[in-house]
Design an enzyme around this catalytic site. Structure first.
Site, mmCIF file in Angstrom:
data_model
loop_
_atom_site.group_PDB
_atom_site.id
_atom_site.type_symbol
_atom_site.label_atom_id
_atom_site.label_comp_id
_atom_site.label_asym_id
_atom_site.label_seq_id
_atom_site.Cartn_x
_atom_site.Cartn_y
_atom_site.Cartn_z
ATOM 1 N N LYS A 125 38.254 16.917 -46.891
ATOM 2 C CA LYS A 125 37.156 17.364 -46.024
ATOM 3 C C LYS A 125 36.359 18.523 -46.615
ATOM 4 C CE LYS A 125 39.183 15.958 -41.609
ATOM 5 N NZ LYS A 125 39.591 16.424 -40.265
ATOM 6 N N ASP A 155 34.819 17.028 -36.133
ATOM 7 C CA ASP A 155 36.125 17.478 -35.629
ATOM 8 C C ASP A 155 35.963 18.539 -34.552
ATOM 9 O OD1 ASP A 155 37.762 15.848 -37.106
ATOM 10 O OD2 ASP A 155 38.125 17.302 -38.688
ATOM 11 N N PRO A 208 45.413 33.541 -47.413
ATOM 12 C CA PRO A 208 44.558 34.522 -46.729
ATOM 13 C C PRO A 208 43.082 34.424 -47.112
ATOM 14 C CG PRO A 208 46.599 35.558 -47.449
ATOM 15 C CD PRO A 208 46.590 34.180 -48.042
#
Length: 277
Positions: A71, A108, A159
């Site tokens: 994606k 989505d 992160p």
């Protein structure tokens, strides 16, 4: 019935064992007489760029559904993308324009938010925790921001992914408070698992459920089971929940419009779907 006039929608991802879309789209196409078929196509990351180009050289390819792990990477392979893709940094639907260029969109987040709103969750000013900043997590965060949440905590095992998403959100929605670096659900109105955790037996839970408040709404993107261990644990603490397949059913009407196919409601799709868990 597949014949010489059948149009194909490729469902590209890896692995394919968790794919649910073919069991929703194909029964719907059959029930309304649309000569199209969604075909799962297992494609590993290293083969994806060449596979995408080759597929869109086929004349009877209506478009492609893009799922994990492509994606995010697919965005760089497209000629044009919608604003939703720019904010999410990810794409899950591709079609060929009349001039041959490839256009990408992202549904989505829209499907996820439609499901929450249908269940009566008030998002305006809400506090949200989104665990997972990949393609689906980014899309959900973008749509939650568009729906008016007041603050958002983003967490990812990498992160840098959460920090990049935070920067994109703040650039587009400067009024929203965004923080990264923790996944403590205490005090949150909405807690979202947007990671693959739960797809395989023995996966750890995405958060410490002992920190969940009973009045938190907990939502899932994993569709391997209707009630994942995470949702079961949340329900045991008194939380309202949204299952992963709700996001899928709620976004398919938008997909159908994108591909120029007959419309459907989420309820109509559920009535004929042949999901297996």
């Amino acid at each position: 019935m597949i014949d010489g006039n059948t149009e194909v929608i490729a469902h590209l991802g890896w692995p394919t064992h968790a794919f649910k879309a073919p069991m929703i789209y194909n029964p719907w196409f059959e029930s309304v007489g649309v000569n199209a078929v969604v075909v799962p196509m297992g494609c590993k990351p290293e083969a994806f760029p060449a596979a995408l180009r080759a597929l869109f050289s086929l004349e009877n390819l209506r478009g492609a559904l893009i799922t994990m792990p492509h994606k995010v990477s697919v965005v760089g392979l497209l000629d044009e993308v919608t604003p939703a893709v720019k904010v999410a940094g990810a794409c899950n639907a591709v079609k060929r324009l009349p001039d041959g260029r490839l256009l990408g969109d992202m549904f989505d987040g829209e499907g996820f938010v439609r499901g929450l709103q249908r269940k009566g969750l008030e998002l305006k000013g809400a506090r949200a925790l989104v665990v997972g900043s990949g393609g689906v997590g980014s899309a959900i965060a973008a749509s939650l921001a568009a729906a008016g949440v007041g603050s958002m905590a983003l967490f990812d095992a990498q992160p840098a992914s959460a920090q990049a998403l935070a920067q994109r959100l703040q650039a587009q929605y400067p009024a929203i408070e965004v923080e990264t670096g923790h996944k403590d659900p205490a005090g949150m109105d909405l807690v979202v698992n947007a990671t693959p955790l739960g797809m395989n037996a023995g996966d750890p839970l995405p958060i410490d459920v002992e920190r969940l408040d009973a009045n938190s709404f907990v939502a899932e993107v994993v569709m391997r089971a209707e009630l994942t261990p995470f949702l079961a644990a949340a329900q045991a603490r008194g939380c309202r929940t949204q299952v992963g397949s709700d996001m899928l059913f709620e976004q398919i009407p938008a997909y159908l419009e994108f591909f120029g196919l007959p419309a459907a409601t989420a309820q109509e799709l559920r009535a004929v779907a042949r999901l297996q868990y």
